[in-house]
Design a protein around this motif. Structure first.
Motif, mmCIF file in Angstrom:
data_model
loop_
_atom_site.group_PDB
_atom_site.id
_atom_site.type_symbol
_atom_site.label_atom_id
_atom_site.label_comp_id
_atom_site.label_asym_id
_atom_site.label_seq_id
_atom_site.Cartn_x
_atom_site.Cartn_y
_atom_site.Cartn_z
ATOM 1 N N ALA A 89 -1.898 -0.394 9.700
ATOM 2 C CA ALA A 89 -3.068 -0.239 8.817
ATOM 3 C C ALA A 89 -4.322 -0.756 9.526
ATOM 4 C CB ALA A 89 -2.804 -0.944 7.501
ATOM 5 N N ARG A 90 -4.630 -2.026 9.323
ATOM 6 C CA ARG A 90 -5.752 -2.638 10.031
ATOM 7 C C ARG A 90 -5.358 -4.058 10.448
ATOM 8 N NH1 ARG A 90 -7.380 1.564 11.005
ATOM 9 N NH2 ARG A 90 -9.297 2.593 10.351
ATOM 10 N N SER A 137 -2.754 7.766 14.918
ATOM 11 C CA SER A 137 -3.061 9.187 14.672
ATOM 12 C C SER A 137 -3.136 9.994 15.965
ATOM 13 C CB SER A 137 -4.393 9.294 13.928
ATOM 14 O OG SER A 137 -5.443 8.767 14.733
ATOM 15 N N HIS A 167 -3.361 0.997 19.175
ATOM 16 C CA HIS A 167 -4.011 1.753 18.087
ATOM 17 C C HIS A 167 -3.894 3.270 18.307
ATOM 18 C CE1 HIS A 167 -7.288 1.458 14.756
ATOM 19 N NE2 HIS A 167 -6.503 2.510 14.582
ATOM 20 N N GLY A 192 0.858 -1.176 0.000
ATOM 21 C CA GLY A 192 0.000 0.000 0.000
ATOM 22 C C GLY A 192 0.890 1.219 0.000
ATOM 23 N N THR A 231 -1.892 0.830 -8.339
ATOM 24 C CA THR A 231 -1.500 1.731 -9.429
ATOM 25 C C THR A 231 -0.097 2.279 -9.165
ATOM 26 O OG1 THR A 231 -2.568 3.519 -8.210
ATOM 27 C CG2 THR A 231 -3.855 2.498 -9.966
HETATM 28 P P1 NAP Z 1 -4.828 5.501 0.941
HETATM 29 O O1 NAP Z 1 -4.199 6.819 0.622
HETATM 30 O O2 NAP Z 1 -6.169 5.184 0.386
HETATM 31 O O3 NAP Z 1 -3.787 4.353 0.555
HETATM 32 C C1 NAP Z 1 -4.113 3.011 0.512
HETATM 33 C C2 NAP Z 1 -3.107 2.287 -0.355
HETATM 34 O O4 NAP Z 1 -3.432 0.897 -0.344
HETATM 35 C C3 NAP Z 1 -3.113 2.720 -1.817
HETATM 36 O O5 NAP Z 1 -1.794 2.815 -2.292
HETATM 37 C C4 NAP Z 1 -3.835 1.588 -2.524
HETATM 38 O O6 NAP Z 1 -3.437 1.378 -3.857
HETATM 39 C C5 NAP Z 1 -3.368 0.430 -1.676
HETATM 40 N N1 NAP Z 1 -4.209 -0.759 -1.847
HETATM 41 C C6 NAP Z 1 -5.543 -0.874 -1.655
HETATM 42 N N2 NAP Z 1 -5.945 -2.130 -1.942
HETATM 43 C C7 NAP Z 1 -4.828 -2.800 -2.327
HETATM 44 C C8 NAP Z 1 -4.588 -4.124 -2.756
HETATM 45 N N3 NAP Z 1 -5.569 -5.007 -2.841
HETATM 46 N N4 NAP Z 1 -3.318 -4.455 -3.092
HETATM 47 C C9 NAP Z 1 -2.305 -3.553 -2.996
HETATM 48 N N5 NAP Z 1 -2.482 -2.294 -2.587
HETATM 49 C C10 NAP Z 1 -3.727 -1.920 -2.260
HETATM 50 O O7 NAP Z 1 -4.993 5.345 2.529
HETATM 51 P P2 NAP Z 1 -4.076 5.982 3.685
HETATM 52 O O8 NAP Z 1 -4.584 7.322 4.054
HETATM 53 O O9 NAP Z 1 -2.646 5.834 3.288
HETATM 54 O O10 NAP Z 1 -4.434 4.973 4.876
HETATM 55 C C11 NAP Z 1 -4.131 3.594 4.764
HETATM 56 C C12 NAP Z 1 -4.785 2.803 5.864
HETATM 57 O O11 NAP Z 1 -4.132 3.069 7.090
HETATM 58 C C13 NAP Z 1 -6.257 3.192 6.148
HETATM 59 O O12 NAP Z 1 -7.138 2.490 5.310
HETATM 60 C C14 NAP Z 1 -6.448 2.823 7.593
HETATM 61 O O13 NAP Z 1 -6.992 1.529 7.679
HETATM 62 C C15 NAP Z 1 -5.031 2.802 8.161
HETATM 63 N N6 NAP Z 1 -4.803 3.834 9.197
HETATM 64 C C16 NAP Z 1 -4.493 3.437 10.472
HETATM 65 C C17 NAP Z 1 -4.228 4.381 11.437
HETATM 66 C C18 NAP Z 1 -3.863 3.975 12.829
HETATM 67 O O14 NAP Z 1 -4.255 4.647 13.774
HETATM 68 N N7 NAP Z 1 -3.064 2.931 13.012
HETATM 69 C C19 NAP Z 1 -4.294 5.752 11.141
HETATM 70 C C20 NAP Z 1 -4.620 6.115 9.846
HETATM 71 C C21 NAP Z 1 -4.869 5.150 8.875
HETATM 72 P P3 NAP Z 1 -3.789 2.467 -5.011
HETATM 73 O O15 NAP Z 1 -3.062 3.718 -4.614
HETATM 74 O O16 NAP Z 1 -3.214 1.882 -6.233
HETATM 75 O O17 NAP Z 1 -5.269 2.627 -4.997
#
Ligand code: NAP
Length: 308
Positions: free
Chosen positions: A225-226, A276, A273, A142, A167
């Motif tokens: 992530a999750r 953020s 967790h 990701g 992508t």
């Molecule tokens: P984002 O900008 O939407 O980035 C998600 C990335 O995952 C993108 O690069 C996407 O690819 C990729 N992806 C999705 N499905 C995939 C798959 N099947 N195979 C490979 N890559 C895949 O999200 P973000 O803002 O970076 O946040 C990411 C995640 O972090 C959130 O969804 C959340 O669950 C987690 N998070 C956790 C905390 C915490 O407190 N620990 C805080 C914030 C976020 P594309 O770019 O090609 O679409």
């Protein structure tokens, strides 16, 4: 409208202006009624049943970037807007990811325990030797907002960066030298594998017995992530067997419960967790959630919808 009471301390009175608010605690079931908006915590599932008992609902304003607690398809079918809080938490979460990477690589938990226990007898040339980062490979599963922010922080540490995403990210590649690879190569070549993809049917359980077996012996696994991206029993077994070097986790499959076998496994850094969790970011997240509600109730488009 309904707002998670746990957010109260993060909100300014002006953000609530004109809103008739009912505060709902995380351990309270979603109440039935004519509420038009809900700002839930991640722990509250908002699916078909909840949408049914909230027939006037217009918006679910999640206070997180992830929205796997919402049945987005069911919401869209009922024309309920779903919003999240992207961008504002990117730096805080990337910083915390680095805290985990460094804590794993340099065995901080063991080191802190040693000092606290009073058993430390002095500098020893072979005490608590860790992993040098320079020249190693960081694999990002990701590479969206947070994955890229983690990658950008890796450059001064001298890490080679590989990433897997749906992508390509030409600007990220240009700026950091990162190379996009298939999941199989990411597994095989990463000394540190850091997960930054959302929880979806495609990503759930992607780290399992079979894929853990394809990782480099001694590699570090980090997950901010999750939790459900990882099969936790399989991870615990890999740590027990010493196949994996360490695991740094901020998220778990069944929060707040942590699989006892994983909690007891060696070489883990386990956080509650807090990706953020900075004063600045949490206030911004709450502000965006409320701004989304205010916009929708005024009949304007939401600021940060998760579907269009
Ligand atoms: P984002 O900008 O939407 O980035 C998600 C990335 O995952 C993108 O690069 C996407 O690819 C990729 N992806 C999705 N499905 C995939 C798959 N099947 N195979 C490979 N890559 C895949 O999200 P973000 O803002 O970076 O946040 C990411 C995640 O972090 C959130 O969804 C959340 O669950 C987690 N998070 C956790 C905390 C915490 O407190 N620990 C805080 C914030 C976020 P594309 O770019 O090609 O679409």
């Amino acid at each position: 409208m309904l707002i998670a009471v746990e957010l109260k301390g993060l909100l300014e009175p002006a953000q609530l202006e004109g809103l008739d608010v009912t505060w709902v605690a995380a351990d309270q079931p979603t109440p039935k009624g004519d509420w038009v908006a809900i700002v839930p915590l991640l722990s509250r599932w908002v699916g078909g049943t909840e949408l049914k008992i909230l027939p006037k609902l217009r918006i679910v304003a999640n206070c997180a970037v992830g929205y796997d607690n919402v049945d987005v398809v069911a919401a869209e079918m009922r024309k309920v807007i779903v919003t999240n809080t992207p961008d504002v938490l990117t730096d805080a979460t990337a910083d915390l990811t680095w805290a985990l990477i460094l804590a794993c690589a340099r065995r901080l938990v063991e080191a802190i325990d040693l000092v606290r226990s009073g058993r430390w007898t002095g500098w020893h040339p072979e005490q608590l030797l860790g992993t040098e980062l320079r020249g190693r490979t960081l694999g990002l599963f990701g590479a969206g907002r947070i994955g890229q922010a983690v990658g950008r922080r890796a450059v001064p540490f001298g890490l080679r960066i590989l990433y897997a995403a749906r992508t390509p990210k030409p600007e990220f590649e240009h700026d950091t030298g990162a190379v996009r690879v298939e999941w199989a190569r990411l597994l095989a070549e990463s000394d540190i594998l850091s997960l930054h993809a959302p929880s979806t049917p495609e990503t759930k359980g992607i780290v399992n017995t079979e894929t853990l077996g394809r990782m480099k012996p001694g590699a570090i696994l980090v997950n901010t992530a999750r939790g459900d991206l990882i099969r936790e029993e399989a991870l615990a077994i890999a740590l027990e067997a010493g196949r994996l070097g360490a695991a740094g986790l901020d998220v778990y499959a069944e929060e707040p419960a942590i699989l006892p076998r994983l909690a007891a496994a060696p070489r883990t850094v386990l956080l509650p967790h807090i990706g953020s969790a900075t004063h600045h970011t949490r206030r911004k997240m709450a502000a965006i959630a409320l701004a989304n509600v205010q916009a929708v109730l005024r009949g304007e488009p939401p600021l940060t919808p998760v579907y269009r």
